[in-house]
Design a protein around this motif. Sequence first.
Motif, PDB file in Angstrom:
ATOM      1  N   PRO A 284      77.139  29.163 -11.824  1.00 57.94           N
ATOM      2  CA  PRO A 284      76.167  30.081 -12.432  1.00 57.94           C
ATOM      3  C   PRO A 284      74.871  29.356 -12.800  1.00 57.94           C
ATOM      4  N   ARG A 285      73.807  30.151 -12.962  1.00 56.16           N
ATOM      5  CA  ARG A 285      72.530  29.584 -13.398  1.00 56.16           C
ATOM      6  C   ARG A 285      72.697  28.971 -14.782  1.00 56.16           C
ATOM      7  N   ALA A 286      71.996  27.864 -15.007  1.00 56.07           N
ATOM      8  CA  ALA A 286      72.121  27.174 -16.287  1.00 56.07           C
ATOM      9  C   ALA A 286      70.750  26.688 -16.742  1.00 56.07           C
ATOM     10  N   VAL A 287      70.531  26.749 -18.041  1.00 57.22           N
ATOM     11  CA  VAL A 287      69.297  26.233 -18.650  1.00 57.22           C
ATOM     12  C   VAL A 287      69.680  25.326 -19.809  1.00 57.22           C
ATOM     13  N   LEU A 288      68.741  24.517 -20.241  1.00 61.67           N
ATOM     14  CA  LEU A 288      68.959  23.639 -21.391  1.00 61.67           C
ATOM     15  C   LEU A 288      68.281  24.244 -22.606  1.00 61.67           C
ATOM     16  N   SER A 289      68.997  24.275 -23.730  1.00 62.73           N
ATOM     17  CA  SER A 289      68.444  24.794 -24.978  1.00 62.73           C
ATOM     18  C   SER A 289      68.276  23.661 -25.977  1.00 62.73           C
ATOM     19  N   LEU A 290      67.109  23.625 -26.601  1.00 64.60           N
ATOM     20  CA  LEU A 290      66.805  22.641 -27.635  1.00 64.60           C
ATOM     21  C   LEU A 290      66.413  23.388 -28.905  1.00 64.60           C
ATOM     22  N   ASP A 291      67.186  23.254 -29.956  1.00 62.27           N
ATOM     23  CA  ASP A 291      66.878  23.901 -31.237  1.00 62.27           C
ATOM     24  C   ASP A 291      66.476  22.829 -32.239  1.00 62.27           C
ATOM     25  N   ILE A 292      65.246  22.929 -32.750  1.00 61.99           N
ATOM     26  CA  ILE A 292      64.688  21.910 -33.636  1.00 61.99           C
ATOM     27  C   ILE A 292      64.671  22.441 -35.062  1.00 61.99           C
TER      28      ILE A 292
ATOM     29  N   GLU B 185      75.118  19.782 -12.725  1.00 61.90           N
ATOM     30  CA  GLU B 185      74.310  18.703 -12.155  1.00 61.90           C
ATOM     31  C   GLU B 185      72.861  18.777 -12.620  1.00 61.90           C
ATOM     32  N   SER B 186      72.395  19.980 -12.884  1.00 62.08           N
ATOM     33  CA  SER B 186      71.002  20.152 -13.275  1.00 62.08           C
ATOM     34  C   SER B 186      70.838  21.482 -13.996  1.00 62.08           C
ATOM     35  N   VAL B 187      69.665  21.669 -14.573  1.00 57.25           N
ATOM     36  CA  VAL B 187      69.312  22.945 -15.205  1.00 57.25           C
ATOM     37  C   VAL B 187      68.029  23.453 -14.577  1.00 57.25           C
ATOM     38  N   GLU B 188      67.798  24.763 -14.695  1.00 57.49           N
ATOM     39  CA  GLU B 188      66.626  25.374 -14.055  1.00 57.49           C
ATOM     40  C   GLU B 188      65.420  25.457 -14.973  1.00 57.49           C
ATOM     41  N   ALA B 189      65.660  25.374 -16.290  1.00 54.41           N
ATOM     42  CA  ALA B 189      64.549  25.488 -17.231  1.00 54.41           C
ATOM     43  C   ALA B 189      65.021  24.965 -18.586  1.00 54.41           C
ATOM     44  N   VAL B 190      64.058  24.819 -19.493  1.00 54.75           N
ATOM     45  CA  VAL B 190      64.350  24.398 -20.861  1.00 54.75           C
ATOM     46  C   VAL B 190      63.819  25.460 -21.816  1.00 54.75           C
ATOM     47  N   GLY B 191      64.652  25.897 -22.760  1.00 52.30           N
ATOM     48  CA  GLY B 191      64.219  26.796 -23.817  1.00 52.30           C
ATOM     49  C   GLY B 191      64.216  26.039 -25.129  1.00 52.30           C
ATOM     50  N   ILE B 192      63.152  26.192 -25.908  1.00 50.24           N
ATOM     51  CA  ILE B 192      63.003  25.461 -27.166  1.00 50.24           C
ATOM     52  C   ILE B 192      62.814  26.454 -28.299  1.00 50.24           C
TER      53      ILE B 192
ATOM     54  N   GLY C 183      61.452  17.795 -15.900  1.00 45.67           N
ATOM     55  CA  GLY C 183      61.036  18.164 -14.561  1.00 45.67           C
ATOM     56  C   GLY C 183      61.275  19.608 -14.177  1.00 45.67           C
ATOM     57  N   VAL C 184      61.397  20.497 -15.167  1.00 45.41           N
ATOM     58  CA  VAL C 184      61.589  21.928 -14.917  1.00 45.41           C
ATOM     59  C   VAL C 184      60.709  22.712 -15.891  1.00 45.41           C
ATOM     60  N   PRO C 185      60.480  24.005 -15.650  1.00 45.18           N
ATOM     61  CA  PRO C 185      59.673  24.801 -16.581  1.00 45.18           C
ATOM     62  C   PRO C 185      60.321  24.862 -17.965  1.00 45.18           C
ATOM     63  N   ALA C 186      59.475  24.997 -18.979  1.00 45.63           N
ATOM     64  CA  ALA C 186      59.974  25.093 -20.352  1.00 45.63           C
ATOM     65  C   ALA C 186      59.244  26.214 -21.083  1.00 45.63           C
ATOM     66  N   ALA C 187      59.887  26.746 -22.110  1.00 43.08           N
ATOM     67  CA  ALA C 187      59.303  27.817 -22.913  1.00 43.08           C
ATOM     68  C   ALA C 187      59.661  27.595 -24.373  1.00 43.08           C
TER      69      ALA C 187
ATOM     70  N   ALA D  93      68.343  32.255 -23.808  1.00 38.69           N
ATOM     71  CA  ALA D  93      67.863  33.563 -23.351  1.00 38.69           C
ATOM     72  C   ALA D  93      66.361  33.532 -23.097  1.00 38.69           C
ATOM     73  N   VAL D  94      65.626  32.831 -23.969  1.00 38.05           N
ATOM     74  CA  VAL D  94      64.179  32.674 -23.782  1.00 38.05           C
ATOM     75  C   VAL D  94      63.888  31.954 -22.473  1.00 38.05           C
ATOM     76  N   ALA D  95      64.662  30.913 -22.170  1.00 37.17           N
ATOM     77  CA  ALA D  95      64.466  30.159 -20.927  1.00 37.17           C
ATOM     78  C   ALA D  95      64.732  31.029 -19.703  1.00 37.17           C
ATOM     79  N   PHE D  96      65.790  31.822 -19.742  1.00 38.83           N
ATOM     80  CA  PHE D  96      66.083  32.707 -18.608  1.00 38.83           C
ATOM     81  C   PHE D  96      64.969  33.743 -18.419  1.00 38.83           C
ATOM     82  N   ASP D  97      64.455  34.285 -19.527  1.00 40.17           N
ATOM     83  CA  ASP D  97      63.357  35.243 -19.411  1.00 40.17           C
ATOM     84  C   ASP D  97      62.108  34.583 -18.829  1.00 40.17           C
TER      85      ASP D  97
END
Length: 332
Positions: free
Chosen positions: A5-13, A64-71, A107-111, A311-315
Amino acid sequence: MANGPRAVLSLDIGGTKLAVAVVTEDGRTHGLIVEPTRREEGPGAIVPRLFDMGHRAIAASGFESVEAVGISCGGPLDSRAGILTGPLHLPGWIDLPIVELAERDFGVPAALENDATAGALGEFRYGAGRGSGTLVYLTISTGIGGGAVIDGRLHKGAAGNGGEFGHVMVRTGGRPCLCGRRGCLEGYASGTSIALRATEAVAERGAGSALAELPVVRAEDVVAAAAAGDALATELWEETIDVLSIALTDLVNVFEPDMVVLGGGVTRSGDALLLPVRDRVAQDAMPPAARAAEVRLAALGDEVCVVGAGAVAFDHLDSLKALTDTREITNV
């Protein structure tokens, strides 16, 4: 899991902790890592450590990788520019281009999104608000934040900071709030403010109250003492319910949601908060809105901002794809 499945990385600060995980489109977290923020170290030390946690989370997730980063992070921030302009819980983080730094590192889009707003999207898509069309979300914790999803779309406002529900005014000329105004909901119903009101009340007229026997009064102490019949604690808790109900009634009248979700540490009081607030909103809101709105406690717990950032990253990915598709059609 290259074909998974599609995967993104989430960073909560957060001001107290950093939480990172890989999030999949079903809202599940993988490789979750939580560590203290140690905010006294400043962004020069914390940001590299945050990104290192992100790489470790990806390695631990099995992806192996993620498609985007959500912060997700508390404000003030500029979500459109991807800049932390000066989060109140992170002194010294002034005009930090966190999205640019994340995109360079991973190396991927972030939001970037306000943490409470991200939490609203997380609860709407994966939590207590699943299946609703319009949702109002409040997180009642150290402070009070929130967000709204209207007809399935996250409400951001003209400058990207919509959803500051903690600063709905509930007492004209009332208690001072950190925002500089007086009478805001946050000044009465946040965990910090409940504890402060209780401490002041004990000092003024606390003789005979169980709260007076405590070295430090916390919000949960007020809840417990009120449940045990303590008169002073009951008065404090009833005022908390009153101001929260006033704010929620106004929000229900404005947005006419089919779901209101309450999260954050103060909601660990459970039915002591939920039931009277639910009854008051049903009683005081305008009839069509009152009938439509169901008030629930949040379902995602401590992972709400991590899941919300996912969810923000997927959007964000979907927006980028739509933009690309539009350009391709235009160039045909």
